[in-house]
Every structure is written in C-alpha cells, then in structure tokens.
Design an enzyme around this catalytic site. Structure first.
Site, PDB file in Angstrom:
ATOM      1  N   GLY A  45      15.900  11.776  22.345  1.00 24.90           N
ATOM      2  CA  GLY A  45      15.599  13.083  21.772  1.00 24.90           C
ATOM      3  C   GLY A  45      14.168  13.337  21.350  1.00 24.90           C
ATOM      4  N   GLU A  99      11.461  10.601  14.904  1.00 25.79           N
ATOM      5  CA  GLU A  99      12.832  11.001  15.225  1.00 25.79           C
ATOM      6  C   GLU A  99      12.870  12.497  15.517  1.00 25.79           C
ATOM      7  OE1 GLU A  99      15.508  10.443  16.426  1.00 25.79           O
ATOM      8  OE2 GLU A  99      16.997   9.718  15.007  1.00 25.79           O
ATOM      9  N   ASP A 103      20.295  14.400  10.664  1.00 29.84           N
ATOM     10  CA  ASP A 103      21.458  15.252  10.399  1.00 29.84           C
ATOM     11  C   ASP A 103      22.189  14.694   9.173  1.00 29.84           C
ATOM     12  OD1 ASP A 103      23.391  17.202  10.918  1.00 29.84           O
ATOM     13  OD2 ASP A 103      24.481  15.951  12.325  1.00 29.84           O
ATOM     14  N   LYS A 131      18.351  18.678   8.639  1.00 23.68           N
ATOM     15  CA  LYS A 131      19.383  19.598   8.140  1.00 23.68           C
ATOM     16  C   LYS A 131      19.808  19.120   6.755  1.00 23.68           C
ATOM     17  CE  LYS A 131      21.453  20.509  12.689  1.00 23.68           C
ATOM     18  NZ  LYS A 131      22.586  20.148  13.561  1.00 23.68           N
ATOM     19  N   PHE A 152      23.850  23.690  15.299  1.00 25.35           N
ATOM     20  CA  PHE A 152      23.442  22.854  16.414  1.00 25.35           C
ATOM     21  C   PHE A 152      22.244  23.459  17.156  1.00 25.35           C
ATOM     22  CE2 PHE A 152      23.795  20.868  20.602  1.00 25.35           C
ATOM     23  CZ  PHE A 152      23.914  19.541  20.223  1.00 25.35           C
ATOM     24  N   VAL A 153      21.265  22.626  17.446  1.00 25.45           N
ATOM     25  CA  VAL A 153      20.067  23.090  18.160  1.00 25.45           C
ATOM     26  C   VAL A 153      19.820  22.260  19.419  1.00 25.45           C
ATOM     27  CG1 VAL A 153      18.886  24.083  16.146  1.00 25.45           C
ATOM     28  CG2 VAL A 153      18.594  21.656  16.663  1.00 25.45           C
ATOM     29  N   ASP A 159      19.251  17.593  23.201  1.00 23.80           N
ATOM     30  CA  ASP A 159      20.203  17.929  24.256  1.00 23.80           C
ATOM     31  C   ASP A 159      21.545  18.437  23.746  1.00 23.80           C
ATOM     32  OD1 ASP A 159      20.980  15.309  23.212  1.00 23.80           O
ATOM     33  OD2 ASP A 159      22.437  15.336  24.841  1.00 23.80           O
ATOM     34  N   ARG A 165      17.347  19.702  27.421  1.00 26.37           N
ATOM     35  CA  ARG A 165      16.164  19.079  26.804  1.00 26.37           C
ATOM     36  C   ARG A 165      14.867  19.724  27.265  1.00 26.37           C
ATOM     37  NH1 ARG A 165      17.939  14.183  24.505  1.00 26.37           N
ATOM     38  NH2 ARG A 165      19.567  13.082  25.639  1.00 26.37           N
TER      39      ARG A 165
HETATM   40  P1  5GP Z   1      22.672  11.462  11.986  1.00 23.89           P
HETATM   41  O1  5GP Z   1      22.965   9.988  12.008  1.00 23.89           O
HETATM   42  O2  5GP Z   1      21.496  11.821  11.123  1.00 23.89           O
HETATM   43  O3  5GP Z   1      23.882  12.262  11.611  1.00 23.89           O
HETATM   44  O4  5GP Z   1      22.442  11.860  13.471  1.00 23.89           O
HETATM   45  C1  5GP Z   1      21.231  12.048  14.015  1.00 23.89           C
HETATM   46  C2  5GP Z   1      21.359  12.220  15.505  1.00 23.89           C
HETATM   47  O5  5GP Z   1      22.390  13.158  15.834  1.00 23.89           O
HETATM   48  C3  5GP Z   1      20.075  12.770  16.068  1.00 23.89           C
HETATM   49  O6  5GP Z   1      19.184  11.752  16.412  1.00 23.89           O
HETATM   50  C4  5GP Z   1      20.576  13.580  17.238  1.00 23.89           C
HETATM   51  O7  5GP Z   1      20.654  12.735  18.356  1.00 23.89           O
HETATM   52  C5  5GP Z   1      21.962  14.021  16.860  1.00 23.89           C
HETATM   53  N1  5GP Z   1      21.965  15.416  16.346  1.00 23.89           N
HETATM   54  C6  5GP Z   1      22.229  15.822  15.092  1.00 23.89           C
HETATM   55  N2  5GP Z   1      22.155  17.167  14.975  1.00 23.89           N
HETATM   56  C7  5GP Z   1      21.822  17.622  16.197  1.00 23.89           C
HETATM   57  C8  5GP Z   1      21.579  18.960  16.722  1.00 23.89           C
HETATM   58  O8  5GP Z   1      21.655  19.997  16.059  1.00 23.89           O
HETATM   59  N3  5GP Z   1      21.246  19.018  18.037  1.00 23.89           N
HETATM   60  C9  5GP Z   1      21.150  17.913  18.834  1.00 23.89           C
HETATM   61  N4  5GP Z   1      20.825  18.114  20.100  1.00 23.89           N
HETATM   62  N5  5GP Z   1      21.364  16.662  18.370  1.00 23.89           N
HETATM   63  C10 5GP Z   1      21.691  16.523  17.070  1.00 23.89           C
HETATM   64 MG    MG Z   2      18.184  11.002  18.004  1.00 27.33          MG
END
Ligand code: 5GP
Ligand code: MG
Length: 175
Positions: A45, A99, A103, A131, A152-153, A159, A165
């Site tokens: 990403g 990164e 999220d 977020k 979601f973005v 992606d 992407r």
């Molecule tokens: P976390 O462990 O912080 O919940 O997850 C982070 C990962 O979830 C990011 O590196 C990404 O790959 C994915 N992710 C979380 N939110 C989004 C979003 O809104 N869009 C996309 N494309 N990936 C996301």
């Molecule tokens: Mg990631």
C-alpha cells in the site's frame, strides 16, 4: 470512479497529497538533523507514498521495503506479524516506518513491538492516512498526513481487493 463492484468519489486530490507530503518531509528533515535514519516502506500500500515522501527527504538516509504477513500464533496473543524482506540490522538505528494507513492500529502496534527486539535507537511511524475513530490499539503516530473519517478509501497505492491502486488521488467509498 468504479473499482470492481464499488463506486468511489474523489477525496484527496494529487495537489493536496503532494503539498502535505512535502510538509511531512520538511518536518522529518528537521527532526533528524545529525542523524542517518533508515526508512522502511511497508508494501504494498505505501509504495507511492514512500516514493513521493523520499524524494523530498534531504537528511542522509537509507530506505528499504518490507511486506508484513500475519499468521495465527501458538501463544495467547493470537496473530503474529512477521516482516518479509527485512535484511538490515536495526541495532542503534533510527527507524522511520512508512505506512499507507493506520486503521485499528493492530498491524503497526504488533510490528513495532517486534522491531523493538532488534534494539533500534528509535522507531517512529509516518503514515499518510489515519482513521482516529477506528483506532483500537493506541500507538504513537509521530507523522500523520491526514486524519480521515472511518470510511474505506482507495487510490494512490491503496487497493480494494488488489485493484484501484493506480491513481494519483485518493477516493472514498460512496455509500
Ligand atoms: P490496521 O491493523 O491498522 O487495522 O490495518 C491497517 C491496514 O488495513 C492498512 O495497512 C491497509 O492495508 C488496510 N486498510 C485499512 N483501512 C483501509 C482503507 O480504508 N482502504 C484500504 N485500501 N486499506 C485499508
Ligand atoms: Mg498496509
């Protein structure tokens, strides 16, 4: 814009991204005067963000890329995060993780804990997006490009199921 079965609306333009990324780089350049940090981009990403950020870094530094893979561990902690492709010795290094988005914070929290075992001098996180509403695993985010709503973005490296992407801007799910 459509990606697979979903519709997305423009959210962060190329100009807005560009300007903010330059600001982040300026801040990092200031904070790391006299140091030689190692940047670690987290694939897939962050590849566009890492590239654009690093072009604006002026402190003598190195950059490397890794992939994070999570699997179910045998311990009570549940999932374990391992880094694929991390060959550098991080002992006494100033590490800056790049990164795409934080999220829930789970991935970064676990990975940073793993990295600490290598005794780096410091570890900081530079994430393009965050977020705050979704954060469940509090962690110190030193450099944040944009705090965004819990939607979601895609785009600019991020992606939806592998697709979407390839754009210079970021789109948000239209719902
Ligand atoms: P976390 O462990 O912080 O919940 O997850 C982070 C990962 O979830 C990011 O590196 C990404 O790959 C994915 N992710 C979380 N939110 C989004 C979003 O809104 N869009 C996309 N494309 N990936 C996301
Ligand atoms: Mg990631």
């Amino acid at each position: 814009m459509n990606v697979l079965d979903k519709t997305f609306r423009p959210f962060l333009s190329a100009e807005v991204l560009n300007e903010r990324i330059k600001e982040l780089a300026t801040q990092i350049n200031k904070d790391y005067i006299g140091k030689n940090p190692i940047f670690i981009g987290i694939l897939n990403g962050s590849f566009m963000f890492a590239s654009d950020l690093y072009k604006n870094i002026t402190v003598p530094s190195t950059i490397s890329f890794i992939k994070l893979v999570s699997y179910k561990g045998t311990t009570s902690t549940g999932t374990v995060i391992t880094a694929i492709g991390l060959e550098e010795d991080l002992t006494d290094k100033d590490v800056i993780l790049i990164e795409d988005i934080v999220d829930t914070g789970k991935t970064m929290k676990e990975f940073v804990a793993t990295l600490h075992k290598q005794s780096p001098a410091s570890i900081q996180i530079c994430t393009l997006l965050h977020k705050p509403e979704a954060l469940q695993h509090p962690l110190d985010l030193k450099y944040v490009g944009f705090e965004i709503p819990n939607k979601f973005v895609v785009g600019y490296g991020l992606d939806y199921d592998g697709f979407g992407r390839n754009s210079q801007e970021i789109f948000q799910l239209d719902e």
